[in-house]
Design an enzyme around this catalytic site. Structure first.
Site, mmCIF file in Angstrom:
data_model
loop_
_atom_site.group_PDB
_atom_site.id
_atom_site.type_symbol
_atom_site.label_atom_id
_atom_site.label_comp_id
_atom_site.label_asym_id
_atom_site.label_seq_id
_atom_site.Cartn_x
_atom_site.Cartn_y
_atom_site.Cartn_z
ATOM 1 N N HIS A 68 37.596 44.068 49.580
ATOM 2 C CA HIS A 68 36.843 43.642 50.773
ATOM 3 C C HIS A 68 35.326 43.846 50.632
ATOM 4 O O HIS A 68 34.548 42.942 50.898
ATOM 5 C CB HIS A 68 37.309 44.409 52.009
ATOM 6 N N LYS A 94 39.255 56.345 56.018
ATOM 7 C CA LYS A 94 40.296 56.329 57.052
ATOM 8 C C LYS A 94 40.224 57.629 57.846
ATOM 9 O O LYS A 94 39.657 58.621 57.365
ATOM 10 C CB LYS A 94 41.674 56.203 56.399
HETATM 11 C C1 BG6 Z 1 43.956 46.241 54.265
HETATM 12 C C2 BG6 Z 1 44.051 47.623 53.696
HETATM 13 O O1 BG6 Z 1 43.501 45.350 53.287
HETATM 14 O O2 BG6 Z 1 43.058 46.226 55.366
HETATM 15 C C3 BG6 Z 1 44.478 48.617 54.761
HETATM 16 O O3 BG6 Z 1 45.003 47.635 52.655
HETATM 17 C C4 BG6 Z 1 43.576 48.508 55.973
HETATM 18 O O4 BG6 Z 1 44.441 49.925 54.218
HETATM 19 C C5 BG6 Z 1 43.446 47.061 56.442
HETATM 20 O O5 BG6 Z 1 44.104 49.319 57.017
HETATM 21 C C6 BG6 Z 1 42.392 46.947 57.535
HETATM 22 O O6 BG6 Z 1 42.297 45.640 58.017
HETATM 23 P P1 BG6 Z 1 41.628 45.326 59.420
HETATM 24 O O7 BG6 Z 1 41.564 43.846 59.467
HETATM 25 O O8 BG6 Z 1 42.534 45.935 60.459
HETATM 26 O O9 BG6 Z 1 40.288 45.982 59.426
#
Ligand code: BG6
Length: 475
Positions: free
Chosen positions: A257, A346
């Site tokens: 990301h 987290k």
């Molecule tokens: C995922 C991760 O790609 O994105 C997770 O593997 C994470 O660990 C999640 O919780 C978060 O996504 P969003 O869209 O809720 O911010």
């Protein structure tokens, strides 16, 4: 300007498709895929002839699965439309399958052919791998051996493979996975999902950068002092020990990301705004992000773990980081020497993902900061210096603020997974990661992974709900 009157986004018109979800009863499917498919069906955005085939090892009917899934938790009303739910149930079949048994793939082939003959059309076939990444390789091979990489009418109906990150666990395993996939599927058939790219606010970075000429001329090392991209979550790993323990924050979030967002923030203007040209521009940029040199890992990275994580994963010696931070540089003429900070964690005090661009200010004065609020409270703000009213010449920092909620109040935007599914059905690659992008981002973090695997005395521990981690950074 209030944009409420803006025309509704063009709605996609899709072809008939069979979406085969491997791992339909898993966490990702229940949390994101099934609710997204429901919303797309409810809003009539998919072709009437869209069928879902769910693959699972267990025994469950479509009704049981949908009854046990929180399909409308995100909606204001919190209640599903019974008609749309019924339609989704009628369009879903569940197939019990052993993922490593070839005979089951032959049976799957037969089922897909049967659906097409019943519907009387050739359909796009999408294989969505919502399964542990460790089994991607055997599944892709077995799809190949069973002749599932074909469709009934060459050239029109297409077969596509959708894979979820992580794409490998290291540079070498990513190379292997890409080689196996390439052997079976052409690059244009493969959709590597990074759902952050499908977030409306991330797409808006491109529009903002390239449609506002006043910023384009300032977008370089002469004007920008630093770039910071943070993705903080309030939630912990939420019971996903098997998924998270071999990964950690650097692989889970930064490799995918955050490096993808960085590429969008820093790439050159593509020659044209087509998927191909956007990827060429991103790839060119990503080749210049300097891998963190092994002897700098101590100074340019930080990692932490929230207290209680070890009990959650049932491993008292776990060194998996739930917080990671890195400092990188882009070695090209536009960005040379501009420090870039990427961090994620987290179990922190708040959920907040944002990109901050700090412009140079006068020595000792406040700076202009441009902030893309990816989530929550989506928007873009620019800190400007203005005169405070009164007799004295006092400077005040004021934000010019664009907020989705205020400007597009009645204009709901599609959830990231809805966008991902629609784009994969229509074959638009813009918001998916190419193999070259995936490899480039592994290259950046691989030295840190290697150094971290040799020692762990730098791992710090933080309380759940911690607020001060970012502030204490020395990078
Ligand atoms: C995922 C991760 O790609 O994105 C997770 O593997 C994470 O660990 C999640 O919780 C978060 O996504 P969003 O869209 O809720 O911010």
């Amino acid at each position: 300007m209030n944009a409420q009157a803006a025309p509704k986004a063009q709605e996609p018109k899709l072809e008939p498709a069979i979406i085969v979800i491997f791992g339909i009863t898993g966490d990702l499917s229940r949390r994101y895929l099934l609710p997204s498919l429901y919303h797309l069906m409810k809003d009539n955005l998919l072709h009437d002839k869209t069928r879902i085939v769910g693959i699972t090892r267990g025994n469950m009917s479509p009704k049981e699965l949908l009854d046990q899934t929180k399909m409308c938790g995100q909606d204001n009303e919190n209640v599903c439309d019974p008609k749309a739910l019924q339609q989704m149930q009628a369009n879903t079949t569940i197939m019990h399958m052993d993922l490593i048994n070839q005979a089951d793939y032959i049976e799957l082939h037969k089922q897909l052919d049967d659906i097409e003959s019943k519907e009387g059309v050739c359909m796009n076939r999408l294989y969505y791998l919502s399964i542990p990444p460790q089994v991607y390789t055997p599944v892709i091979r077995l799809l190949d051996e069973a002749g599932l990489n074909t469709s009934c009418q060459h050239g029109r109906a297409m077969t596509r493979l959708l894979v979820e990150k992580p794409f490998g666990f290291s540079l070498s395993s990513a190379e292997e996975l890409i080689a196996t996939t390439e052997h079976v599927f052409r690059e244009e058939q493969v959709f590597r999902i990074d759902h952050y790219l499908a977030k409306e606010t991330v797409q808006n970075i491109l529009t903002f950068r390239f449609r506002n000429p006043i910023f384009e001329s300032l977008w370089d090392r002469h004007h920008i002092a630093s770039i910071t991209i943070n993705a903080y979550q309030k939630i912990g790993i939420e019971g996903r020990a098997v998924f998270y323990e071999p990964l950690g924050a650097l692989r889970d979030f930064i490799q995918s990301h955050l490096l993808q967002i960085l590429a969008i923030v820093t790439m050159d203007r593509p020659k044209e705004f087509t998927s191909e040209q956007i990827h060429l521009s991103k790839q060119a940029l990503m080749r210049h992000i300097e891998p963190i040199p092994a002897d700098q890992v101590g100074k340019r990275t930080r990692r932490g773990q929230y207290e209680g994580y070890r009990e959650e994963v049932n491993n008292q010696h776990s060194t998996t980081e739930t917080y990671a931070e890195i400092k990188v540089f882009i070695n090209n003429s536009r960005w040379q020497n501009v420090p870039i900070y990427l961090s994620t964690g987290k179990a922190l005090s708040e959920r907040k993902t944002e990109v901050c661009i700090d412009f140079y200010g006068k020595e000792g004065e406040m700076m202009n900061r441009l902030r893309f609020r990816i989530q929550p409270n989506e928007g873009i703000e620019l800190d400007l210096l203005t005169k405070r009213p009164g007799f004295r010449d006092e400077v005040n920092q004021t934000a010019m603020d664009f907020s989705y909620q205020h400007d597009f109040e009645n204009h709901g935007h599609p959830d990231a997974y809805e966008r991902v599914l629609v784009d994969a059905v229509r074959g638009d690659h813009t918001l998916f990661a190419t193999s070259e992008e995936v490899l480039a981002s592994w290259r950046v973090i691989q030295p840190a992974l290697d150094e971290w695997s040799k020692r762990n005395d730098d791992l710090f521990f933080y309380e759940r709900g911690a607020t001060d981690i970012e502030a204490s950074s020395q990078l």
